[in-house]
Design a protein around this motif. Structure first.
Motif, PDB file in Angstrom:
ATOM      1  N   VAL A 119       1.241  -1.306   0.166  1.00  0.00           N
ATOM      2  CA  VAL A 119       0.557   0.283  -0.142  1.00  0.00           C
ATOM      3  C   VAL A 119       0.996   1.609  -0.028  1.00  0.00           C
ATOM      4  O   VAL A 119       2.074   1.469   0.849  1.00  0.00           O
ATOM      5  CB  VAL A 119      -0.999   0.021   1.451  1.00  0.00           C
ATOM      6  CG1 VAL A 119      -2.177   1.652   1.101  1.00  0.00           C
ATOM      7  CG2 VAL A 119      -1.304  -1.250   1.095  1.00  0.00           C
ATOM      8  N   GLY A 120       1.170   2.002  -1.263  1.00  0.00           N
ATOM      9  CA  GLY A 120       1.661   3.250  -0.539  1.00  0.00           C
ATOM     10  C   GLY A 120       2.457   3.481  -1.439  1.00  0.00           C
ATOM     11  O   GLY A 120       3.907   3.413  -1.189  1.00  0.00           O
ATOM     12  N   ALA A 121       2.728   2.409  -2.894  1.00  0.00           N
ATOM     13  CA  ALA A 121       4.038   1.486  -3.975  1.00  0.00           C
ATOM     14  C   ALA A 121       3.794   3.052  -3.981  1.00  0.00           C
ATOM     15  O   ALA A 121       3.338   4.136  -5.551  1.00  0.00           O
ATOM     16  CB  ALA A 121       3.428   0.539  -4.449  1.00  0.00           C
ATOM     17  N   ILE A 139      -0.548  -0.729  -4.758  1.00  0.00           N
ATOM     18  CA  ILE A 139      -1.136  -0.140  -5.153  1.00  0.00           C
ATOM     19  C   ILE A 139      -1.193   1.547  -4.762  1.00  0.00           C
ATOM     20  O   ILE A 139       0.211   1.794  -3.607  1.00  0.00           O
ATOM     21  CB  ILE A 139      -3.001  -0.713  -4.466  1.00  0.00           C
ATOM     22  CG1 ILE A 139      -2.787  -0.460  -2.870  1.00  0.00           C
ATOM     23  CG2 ILE A 139      -3.616  -1.706  -4.939  1.00  0.00           C
ATOM     24  CD1 ILE A 139      -4.198  -0.869  -2.219  1.00  0.00           C
ATOM     25  N   ASP A 140      -2.047   3.048  -4.795  1.00  0.00           N
ATOM     26  CA  ASP A 140      -1.429   4.065  -4.410  1.00  0.00           C
ATOM     27  C   ASP A 140      -3.141   5.151  -4.489  1.00  0.00           C
ATOM     28  O   ASP A 140      -3.337   5.063  -6.056  1.00  0.00           O
ATOM     29  CB  ASP A 140      -0.016   4.562  -5.548  1.00  0.00           C
ATOM     30  CG  ASP A 140      -0.012   5.981  -4.194  1.00  0.00           C
ATOM     31  OD1 ASP A 140       1.661   5.483  -3.099  1.00  0.00           O
ATOM     32  OD2 ASP A 140      -0.228   6.922  -3.982  1.00  0.00           O
ATOM     33  N   LEU A 141      -2.849   5.822  -3.481  1.00  0.00           N
ATOM     34  CA  LEU A 141      -3.460   6.450  -4.519  1.00  0.00           C
ATOM     35  C   LEU A 141      -3.750   7.453  -5.580  1.00  0.00           C
ATOM     36  O   LEU A 141      -4.852   7.471  -5.867  1.00  0.00           O
ATOM     37  CB  LEU A 141      -3.723   7.864  -2.762  1.00  0.00           C
ATOM     38  CG  LEU A 141      -4.015   7.693  -1.967  1.00  0.00           C
ATOM     39  CD1 LEU A 141      -4.455   8.985  -0.846  1.00  0.00           C
ATOM     40  CD2 LEU A 141      -5.353   7.193  -2.167  1.00  0.00           C
ATOM     41  N   GLN A 151      -5.493   3.433  -6.094  1.00  0.00           N
ATOM     42  CA  GLN A 151      -6.471   2.929  -5.315  1.00  0.00           C
ATOM     43  C   GLN A 151      -6.196   2.674  -3.992  1.00  0.00           C
ATOM     44  O   GLN A 151      -5.685   3.186  -3.615  1.00  0.00           O
ATOM     45  CB  GLN A 151      -6.649   1.174  -5.599  1.00  0.00           C
ATOM     46  CG  GLN A 151      -7.934   0.876  -4.630  1.00  0.00           C
ATOM     47  CD  GLN A 151      -7.533  -1.011  -4.569  1.00  0.00           C
ATOM     48  OE1 GLN A 151      -6.396  -1.724  -4.540  1.00  0.00           O
ATOM     49  NE2 GLN A 151      -8.564  -1.320  -5.948  1.00  0.00           N
ATOM     50  N   ASP A 152      -7.643   3.709  -3.539  1.00  0.00           N
ATOM     51  CA  ASP A 152      -7.393   3.985  -1.947  1.00  0.00           C
ATOM     52  C   ASP A 152      -8.078   2.629  -1.918  1.00  0.00           C
ATOM     53  O   ASP A 152      -7.980   2.327  -0.796  1.00  0.00           O
ATOM     54  CB  ASP A 152      -8.563   4.594  -1.629  1.00  0.00           C
ATOM     55  CG  ASP A 152      -8.919   5.825  -0.216  1.00  0.00           C
ATOM     56  OD1 ASP A 152      -8.235   4.676   0.397  1.00  0.00           O
ATOM     57  OD2 ASP A 152      -9.622   6.383   0.377  1.00  0.00           O
ATOM     58  N   PHE A 153      -6.785   2.209  -0.420  1.00  0.00           N
ATOM     59  CA  PHE A 153      -6.534   0.720   0.094  1.00  0.00           C
ATOM     60  C   PHE A 153      -8.186   0.363   1.528  1.00  0.00           C
ATOM     61  O   PHE A 153      -9.036   0.324   0.688  1.00  0.00           O
ATOM     62  CB  PHE A 153      -5.796   1.049   1.350  1.00  0.00           C
ATOM     63  CG  PHE A 153      -5.833   0.094   2.246  1.00  0.00           C
ATOM     64  CD1 PHE A 153      -5.503  -1.967   1.544  1.00  0.00           C
ATOM     65  CD2 PHE A 153      -5.557  -0.003   3.344  1.00  0.00           C
ATOM     66  CE1 PHE A 153      -6.138  -2.488   2.612  1.00  0.00           C
ATOM     67  CE2 PHE A 153      -5.940  -1.226   4.228  1.00  0.00           C
ATOM     68  CZ  PHE A 153      -5.617  -3.153   3.587  1.00  0.00           C
ATOM     69  N   MET A 154      -8.814   2.430   1.637  1.00  0.00           N
ATOM     70  CA  MET A 154      -9.616   2.158   2.564  1.00  0.00           C
ATOM     71  C   MET A 154     -11.336   1.768   1.383  1.00  0.00           C
ATOM     72  O   MET A 154     -11.813   1.722   1.842  1.00  0.00           O
ATOM     73  CB  MET A 154      -9.806   2.762   3.166  1.00  0.00           C
ATOM     74  CG  MET A 154      -9.012   3.495   3.681  1.00  0.00           C
ATOM     75  SD  MET A 154      -8.562   2.667   5.077  1.00  0.00           S
ATOM     76  CE  MET A 154      -9.668   2.330   6.523  1.00  0.00           C
ATOM     77  N   LEU A 171       3.109  -1.522   4.723  1.00  0.00           N
ATOM     78  CA  LEU A 171       2.315  -0.070   4.759  1.00  0.00           C
ATOM     79  C   LEU A 171       3.509   0.609   5.503  1.00  0.00           C
ATOM     80  O   LEU A 171       4.069   1.125   6.839  1.00  0.00           O
ATOM     81  CB  LEU A 171       1.008  -0.184   6.337  1.00  0.00           C
ATOM     82  CG  LEU A 171      -0.060  -0.084   5.784  1.00  0.00           C
ATOM     83  CD1 LEU A 171      -0.705  -0.592   7.363  1.00  0.00           C
ATOM     84  CD2 LEU A 171      -0.857   0.120   4.835  1.00  0.00           C
ATOM     85  N   SER A 172       4.069   1.471   4.137  1.00  0.00           N
ATOM     86  CA  SER A 172       5.515   2.007   5.097  1.00  0.00           C
ATOM     87  C   SER A 172       5.081   3.091   4.707  1.00  0.00           C
ATOM     88  O   SER A 172       5.665   3.298   3.419  1.00  0.00           O
ATOM     89  CB  SER A 172       6.622   1.399   3.979  1.00  0.00           C
ATOM     90  OG  SER A 172       7.656   2.553   3.908  1.00  0.00           O
ATOM     91  N   LEU A 173       5.342   4.333   5.334  1.00  0.00           N
ATOM     92  CA  LEU A 173       5.308   5.889   5.961  1.00  0.00           C
ATOM     93  C   LEU A 173       4.037   6.176   4.978  1.00  0.00           C
ATOM     94  O   LEU A 173       3.251   7.133   4.147  1.00  0.00           O
ATOM     95  CB  LEU A 173       6.423   6.309   4.936  1.00  0.00           C
ATOM     96  CG  LEU A 173       7.850   6.063   5.576  1.00  0.00           C
ATOM     97  CD1 LEU A 173       9.031   6.043   4.605  1.00  0.00           C
ATOM     98  CD2 LEU A 173       7.646   6.619   6.699  1.00  0.00           C
TER      99      LEU A 173
HETATM  100  C1  SAM Z   1       5.125   9.002   1.586  1.00  0.00           C
HETATM  101  S1  SAM Z   1       5.234   7.981   0.565  1.00  0.00           S
HETATM  102  C2  SAM Z   1       5.227   6.575   0.781  1.00  0.00           C
HETATM  103  C3  SAM Z   1       5.528   5.960   0.154  1.00  0.00           C
HETATM  104  C4  SAM Z   1       6.995   4.821   0.259  1.00  0.00           C
HETATM  105  N1  SAM Z   1       5.966   3.949   0.075  1.00  0.00           N
HETATM  106  C5  SAM Z   1       7.706   4.201   1.131  1.00  0.00           C
HETATM  107  O1  SAM Z   1       7.998   3.997   2.172  1.00  0.00           O
HETATM  108  O2  SAM Z   1       8.871   5.762   0.598  1.00  0.00           O
HETATM  109  C6  SAM Z   1       2.769   7.865   0.726  1.00  0.00           C
HETATM  110  C7  SAM Z   1       2.183   7.385   0.548  1.00  0.00           C
HETATM  111  O3  SAM Z   1       1.211   6.526  -0.025  1.00  0.00           O
HETATM  112  C8  SAM Z   1      -0.390   6.788  -0.524  1.00  0.00           C
HETATM  113  N2  SAM Z   1      -1.326   6.568   0.485  1.00  0.00           N
HETATM  114  C9  SAM Z   1      -1.543   7.256   1.518  1.00  0.00           C
HETATM  115  N3  SAM Z   1      -2.805   6.740   2.096  1.00  0.00           N
HETATM  116  C10 SAM Z   1      -2.920   5.701   1.098  1.00  0.00           C
HETATM  117  C11 SAM Z   1      -4.163   4.735   1.183  1.00  0.00           C
HETATM  118  N4  SAM Z   1      -5.393   4.299   1.760  1.00  0.00           N
HETATM  119  N5  SAM Z   1      -3.937   3.369  -0.437  1.00  0.00           N
HETATM  120  C12 SAM Z   1      -2.891   3.738  -0.421  1.00  0.00           C
HETATM  121  N6  SAM Z   1      -2.079   4.654  -1.041  1.00  0.00           N
HETATM  122  C13 SAM Z   1      -2.712   5.186  -0.048  1.00  0.00           C
HETATM  123  C14 SAM Z   1      -0.010   8.238  -1.140  1.00  0.00           C
HETATM  124  O4  SAM Z   1      -0.317   7.861  -1.946  1.00  0.00           O
HETATM  125  C15 SAM Z   1       1.455   8.176  -0.856  1.00  0.00           C
HETATM  126  O5  SAM Z   1       1.851   7.957  -2.365  1.00  0.00           O
END
Ligand code: SAM
Length: 290
Positions: A119-121, A139-141, A151-154, A171-173
């Motif tokens: 999530v958040g790739a 997936i990512d917003l 895609q929004d994970f929620m 769920l990294s950052l």
């Molecule tokens: C700081 S970046 C982190 C990226 C990477 N995972 C890392 O460790 O560096 C946070 C990412 O999480 C995504 N994100 C936040 N909430 C999300 C959600 N509900 N579903 C999918 N992606 C999400 C954001 O769009 C953003 O690209």
């Protein structure tokens, strides 16, 4: 000769937690710009959530315009990508691979793969995506590459069978990106629904479903409302147990195995760690309405 004045060491601010720099010469400027962009985006998202909560649409629109003026989610992601580059401390999924290597070693000689939901790739070329024993769904917003689903994970449709579930969720950052504490609790609870108990197809390898969690260290080390102990209480109540933990000055990395032993509890926003220089990062867990 006068002795050098010792600077008092203040706890790190949340906005100062991205690892150090791209190229030495560009370092100071771009590191600062990167931090400012990340910090400003998080602040605006929080203000937007508050404005939405009180029904102030005019303010929501104003904040949206400000977010766009700053380059929107795309610029934020770019800043985060710079943070992922090896010169800045690198890709967090390297830590994940190091931790799960013993469990996935057997998969190297088979065609079976461990299913991972990232999530958040931000990239299709990080350590977990390049690992041949992992089948990564990203997936990512806001998708930055064809291999990443917008895609929004929620909002991701709930799994109908194990084929839609994963052995591991990353769920990294991401949790710290969620602008409100209730949303963070919901995100953690939602992970459980997507975890898969059955082993990789055609394989005798067993793997306990797990959550890889990465947060800026100050979210846990310097918050008024969250401590390592509180984070552990929250995840334990959701059914996880901590198996790996690593903290650097910037980030906290954790691997949680899903034990399935849930002890649902509510967690409110309460002061656990008072102090003027602390931040307000919090996770609120509400009981599920049956
Ligand atoms: C700081 S970046 C982190 C990226 C990477 N995972 C890392 O460790 O560096 C946070 C990412 O999480 C995504 N994100 C936040 N909430 C999300 C959600 N509900 N579903 C999918 N992606 C999400 C954001 O769009 C953003 O690209």
């Amino acid at each position: 000769m006068t002795a050098k004045k010792q600077r008092s060491k203040r706890p790190a601010l949340l906005s100062h937690t991205r690892p150090p720099t791209l190229r030495k010469n560009e370092a100071a400027l771009s590191a600062k710009a990167t931090r400012n962009l990340i910090r400003s985006h998080h602040t605006l998202l929080k203000q937007r959530t508050q404005a939405l909560r009180v029904g102030n649409q005019a303010l929501v629109d104003k904040i949206d315009a400000q977010i766009q003026e700053n380059g929107g989610l795309e610029s934020y992601q770019l800043a985060s990508k710079i943070g992922q580059s090896s010169e800045r401390g690198g890709d967090s999924s390297k830590v994940l691979i190091e931790w799960i290597s013993p469990q996935i070693a057997d998969l190297k000689t088979t065609s079976s793969k461990l299913r991972v939901l990232e999530v958040g790739a931000l990239s299709t070329k990080n350590a977990c995506s390049l690992n041949e024993t992992l089948d990564v769904t990203r997936i990512d917003l806001n998708s930055q590459e064809p291999g990443i689903l917008k895609q929004d994970f929620m909002e991701r449709p709930l799994p109908l069978s194990d084929e839609d579930r994963f052995h591991l969720i990353s769920l990294s950052l991401v949790l710290n990106y969620v602008p409100d504490p209730v949303g963070r609790g919901e995100m953690l609870k939602r992970c459980v629904t997507f975890l898969r108990q059955s082993p990789p197809v055609d394989s005798s390898t067993t793997f306990t479903p797990s959550l890889f969690l990465v947060l800026p260290a100050p979210c846990v080390a310097n918050s008024r409302y969250l401590t390592e102990q509180r984070l552990e209480e929250i995840l334990t109540s959701i059914g996880f147990s901590l198996t790996k933990n690593k903290q650097t000055s910037k980030l906290i990395y954790q691997l949680w195995e899903y034990s399935g032993k849930r002890q649902p509890r509510e967690f409110r926003k309460e002061i656990l760690n008072p102090g003027r220089t602390r931040n307000n990062f919090a996770i609120i867990v509400k009981r599920d309405v049956k």
